[in-house]
Design a protein around this motif. Structure first.
Motif, PDB file in Angstrom:
ATOM      1  N   ASP A 174       0.844  -1.212   0.000  1.00  0.00           N
ATOM      2  CA  ASP A 174       0.000   0.000   0.000  1.00  0.00           C
ATOM      3  C   ASP A 174       0.872   1.252   0.000  1.00  0.00           C
ATOM      4  N   ALA A 175       1.850   1.226   0.901  1.00  0.00           N
ATOM      5  CA  ALA A 175       2.680   2.421   1.080  1.00  0.00           C
ATOM      6  C   ALA A 175       3.466   2.714  -0.192  1.00  0.00           C
ATOM      7  N   LEU A 176       3.935   1.662  -0.847  1.00  0.00           N
ATOM      8  CA  LEU A 176       4.745   1.849  -2.052  1.00  0.00           C
ATOM      9  C   LEU A 176       3.896   2.222  -3.259  1.00  0.00           C
ATOM     10  N   ALA A 177       2.588   1.977  -3.158  1.00  0.00           N
ATOM     11  CA  ALA A 177       1.722   2.213  -4.314  1.00  0.00           C
ATOM     12  C   ALA A 177       1.198   3.643  -4.384  1.00  0.00           C
ATOM     13  N   LEU A 178       1.604   4.514  -3.434  1.00  0.00           N
ATOM     14  CA  LEU A 178       1.179   5.915  -3.490  1.00  0.00           C
ATOM     15  C   LEU A 178       1.605   6.536  -4.809  1.00  0.00           C
ATOM     16  N   PRO A 179       0.772   7.423  -5.385  1.00  0.00           N
ATOM     17  CA  PRO A 179       1.218   8.111  -6.592  1.00  0.00           C
ATOM     18  C   PRO A 179       2.444   8.964  -6.260  1.00  0.00           C
ATOM     19  N   ARG A 180       3.446   8.940  -7.132  1.00  0.00           N
ATOM     20  CA  ARG A 180       4.691   9.698  -6.859  1.00  0.00           C
ATOM     21  C   ARG A 180       5.200   9.389  -5.457  1.00  0.00           C
ATOM     22  N   ALA A 230      11.718  -4.499  -1.275  1.00  0.00           N
ATOM     23  CA  ALA A 230      10.399  -4.152  -1.819  1.00  0.00           C
ATOM     24  C   ALA A 230      10.468  -2.852  -2.621  1.00  0.00           C
ATOM     25  N   CYS A 231      11.273  -1.899  -2.140  1.00  0.00           N
ATOM     26  CA  CYS A 231      11.448  -0.642  -2.876  1.00  0.00           C
ATOM     27  C   CYS A 231      12.087  -0.919  -4.227  1.00  0.00           C
ATOM     28  N   ARG A 232      13.122  -1.757  -4.211  1.00  0.00           N
ATOM     29  CA  ARG A 232      13.823  -2.086  -5.460  1.00  0.00           C
ATOM     30  C   ARG A 232      12.845  -2.681  -6.465  1.00  0.00           C
ATOM     31  N   THR A 233      12.063  -3.655  -6.004  1.00  0.00           N
ATOM     32  CA  THR A 233      11.093  -4.313  -6.882  1.00  0.00           C
ATOM     33  C   THR A 233      10.071  -3.318  -7.434  1.00  0.00           C
ATOM     34  N   ALA A 234       9.675  -2.368  -6.595  1.00  0.00           N
ATOM     35  CA  ALA A 234       8.640  -1.414  -7.013  1.00  0.00           C
ATOM     36  C   ALA A 234       9.224  -0.230  -7.787  1.00  0.00           C
ATOM     37  N   GLY A 235      10.537  -0.228  -7.999  1.00  0.00           N
ATOM     38  CA  GLY A 235      11.145   0.875  -8.736  1.00  0.00           C
ATOM     39  C   GLY A 235      11.208   2.162  -7.934  1.00  0.00           C
ATOM     40  N   VAL A 236      11.266   2.038  -6.610  1.00  0.00           N
ATOM     41  CA  VAL A 236      11.346   3.214  -5.741  1.00  0.00           C
ATOM     42  C   VAL A 236      12.791   3.395  -5.297  1.00  0.00           C
ATOM     43  N   ARG A 237      13.364   4.552  -5.584  1.00  0.00           N
ATOM     44  CA  ARG A 237      14.751   4.806  -5.233  1.00  0.00           C
ATOM     45  C   ARG A 237      14.914   4.967  -3.728  1.00  0.00           C
ATOM     46  N   THR A 238      15.941   4.339  -3.161  1.00  0.00           N
ATOM     47  CA  THR A 238      16.166   4.449  -1.720  1.00  0.00           C
ATOM     48  C   THR A 238      17.300   5.428  -1.444  1.00  0.00           C
ATOM     49  N   VAL A 239      17.020   6.384  -0.567  1.00  0.00           N
ATOM     50  CA  VAL A 239      17.975   7.441  -0.238  1.00  0.00           C
ATOM     51  C   VAL A 239      18.147   7.477   1.277  1.00  0.00           C
ATOM     52  N   ALA A 240      19.344   7.157   1.746  1.00  0.00           N
ATOM     53  CA  ALA A 240      19.594   7.208   3.185  1.00  0.00           C
ATOM     54  C   ALA A 240      20.172   8.556   3.551  1.00  0.00           C
ATOM     55  N   THR A 241      19.814   9.038   4.744  1.00  0.00           N
ATOM     56  CA  THR A 241      20.430  10.274   5.217  1.00  0.00           C
ATOM     57  C   THR A 241      21.452   9.900   6.264  1.00  0.00           C
ATOM     58  N   SER A 242      22.635  10.448   6.106  1.00  0.00           N
ATOM     59  CA  SER A 242      23.731  10.035   6.963  1.00  0.00           C
ATOM     60  C   SER A 242      24.763  11.135   7.005  1.00  0.00           C
ATOM     61  N   LEU A 243      25.428  11.263   8.157  1.00  0.00           N
ATOM     62  CA  LEU A 243      26.481  12.271   8.259  1.00  0.00           C
ATOM     63  C   LEU A 243      27.571  11.985   7.247  1.00  0.00           C
ATOM     64  N   GLY A 244      27.736  10.695   6.891  1.00  0.00           N
ATOM     65  CA  GLY A 244      28.761  10.322   5.938  1.00  0.00           C
ATOM     66  C   GLY A 244      28.247  10.251   4.508  1.00  0.00           C
ATOM     67  N   GLY A 245      27.094  10.875   4.249  1.00  0.00           N
ATOM     68  CA  GLY A 245      26.517  10.836   2.916  1.00  0.00           C
ATOM     69  C   GLY A 245      27.441  11.493   1.901  1.00  0.00           C
ATOM     70  N   THR A 246      27.367  11.033   0.654  1.00  0.00           N
ATOM     71  CA  THR A 246      28.286  11.527  -0.364  1.00  0.00           C
ATOM     72  C   THR A 246      27.719  12.725  -1.114  1.00  0.00           C
ATOM     73  N   ASP A 247      26.383  12.754  -1.304  1.00  0.00           N
ATOM     74  CA  ASP A 247      25.774  13.849  -2.054  1.00  0.00           C
ATOM     75  C   ASP A 247      25.064  14.812  -1.108  1.00  0.00           C
ATOM     76  N   VAL A 261      10.499   7.803  -4.360  1.00  0.00           N
ATOM     77  CA  VAL A 261      11.676   7.767  -3.495  1.00  0.00           C
ATOM     78  C   VAL A 261      11.295   7.369  -2.066  1.00  0.00           C
ATOM     79  N   ALA A 262      12.183   6.615  -1.426  1.00  0.00           N
ATOM     80  CA  ALA A 262      12.036   6.273  -0.012  1.00  0.00           C
ATOM     81  C   ALA A 262      13.226   6.873   0.730  1.00  0.00           C
TER      82      ALA A 262
END
Lengths: 270, 270
Positions: free
Chosen positions: B109-115, B184-201, B212-213
């Motif tokens: 359900d959660a992954l099926a939200l529009p956008r 599940a995100c990968r299968t649904a084509g939802v990009r996963t973005v982690a927030t981290s102090l060591g993030g690169t971007d 996006v998740a």
């Protein structure tokens, strides 16, 4: 010198300073709790009258504190085991206290920041919100002005804790009257932007790269209606669903980081 | 029927449900506190087993609640004066309680939200943070997934309060294992973005207009190191001064509203 007991006058003073705003303003002193925060105060050059550590103190944070005190020429005073627990403002206090001298900024200092980005908190009453917004202000290169009759005390122990050291490093000015703040902004060429549910512009439609003061209101009542007529712009944060408003700290963070984003994207003007 | 007393079994059940996660999960029930929040639950179609109001109730909020209950075919039960104070989870409770049936969303359900714009809270343990992030999720048109062994219960009374009704209106899924969520995100084509102090971007350098998740970590420990290798991108929020990190609710709000900003600016793709 024997470790200080809970009934020692200095301990009673700390207890009172942590609990009463009047005690803080009358003596122009406040208390910093926890070894890490005391270290941050020393590093930021805050004037400390005294540092107190328990006689049975152990651990890396206290060793670090002892080291910084030594380098700063401060001799920490020992207090008896269990005393900090009786004095502190939290249920599980961290084992160090410092008696500190406030270093309020003037409005002029706050307005003189390069590329001014001020968070003006009008009647923001929750200490967690005020402290968090100090942290946000530091993260975006800005300062804070506390104003309004219901504003929380900048040196309330919960503010000190929530600010996580930012209180020691950024200009924090106190000015009761918002009208005075707005007039000072006008004179200094700083644009005033109020956030309000009834704002006319979306916050991200505004150019926030120039000097700007974001005016945020009370948790329950927002900004007085008169303020919206006095500021240069009133903005809103567009929201979907049935969300009526964001918490003031959230709203402040979202707009302040949008300003920071625009400033990173825009070349600095000469 | 006489007003219920504090020792009435139903009151004891409410008390337990407000205090014990195990009681909530065993009975698949939770408690909503305060007339306004109960009205929001009714409006959102939450199944309520019962609504309780004090026999000495007065005021506009309670009149509004009585009206909504009548329209929804719910007969509120009266409790004796002072009982709500004994049952409630807060010191100054608002005068209404409802016994509610959770309506958890599936990950699907959660992954099926529009956008899709999901906030994945891994081991977020503070109820205020989890509730606030539900409010943020609704404001940006998104949903929430709670995961990890230390995650707060979605129906904890402080979460219910901090969510201010958003819990009733957005998909809130619970899935212990973050790896399952990422797959599940990968299968649904939802990009996963982690927030981290060591993030690169930098978070605002990323195109967040597609599905996006956002994966957010524990208040004290952040995300486990392994997670950063499993997600599509790790981002950081650039900060000036000596600020080490933002509170997780702040960080989540800043990035979620950046996604919302980009989506308003970008034309919706077909």
């Amino acid at each position: 010198m024997p470790p200080l007991a809970a009934r020692h006058p200095e301990m009673q003073t700390l207890r009172r300073l942590l609990r009463r705003r009047s005690a803080r303003s009358e003596s122009a002193r406040y208390v910093i709790e926890g070894p890490r925060l005391v270290v941050e105060a020393i590093d930021a050059g805050v004037t400390l009258d005294a540092v107190y550590v328990p006689t049975d103190a152990e651990g890396a944070d206290l060793a670090d504190l002892a080291d910084r005190c030594a380098r700063a020429g401060i001799a920490p005073r020992e207090v008896a085991a269990g005393v900090i627990e009786q004095v502190a403002s939290t249920q599980s206090p961290q084992p160090a206290l410092a008696l500190a001298v406030p270093r309020p900024a003037t409005l002029r200092d706050a307005l003189a920041l390069p590329r001014t980005l001020l968070l003006v908190l009008h009647d923001v009453a929750d200490p967690g919100n005020a402290g968090t917004l100090m942290r946000v202000a530091e993260a975006v290169g800005g300062g804070v002005v506390l104003c309004g009759p219901a504003a929380v005390d900048a040196y309330n122990p919960k503010v000190v804790r929530a600010a996580a050291g930012s209180l020691f490093r950024i200009p924090v000015a106190v000015e009761d009257d918002l009208t005075v703040v707005l007039a000072a902004c006008r004179t200094a060429g700083v644009r005033t932007v109020a956030t309000s549910l009834g704002g006319t512009d979306d916050y991200d439609a505004l150019d926030l790269t120039g000097p700007v003061a974001l005016v945020l209101g009370n948790e329950a009542h927002g900004l007085p209606a008169g303020v919206l007529a006095e500021v240069d712009r009133a903005v809103r944060i567009p929201m979907l669903g049935s969300v009526e408003s964001l918490n003031v700290a959230m709203a402040g963070a979202v707009i302040a980081f949008e300003a920071a984003r625009q400033r990173r994207a825009a070349p600095r003007r000469p």
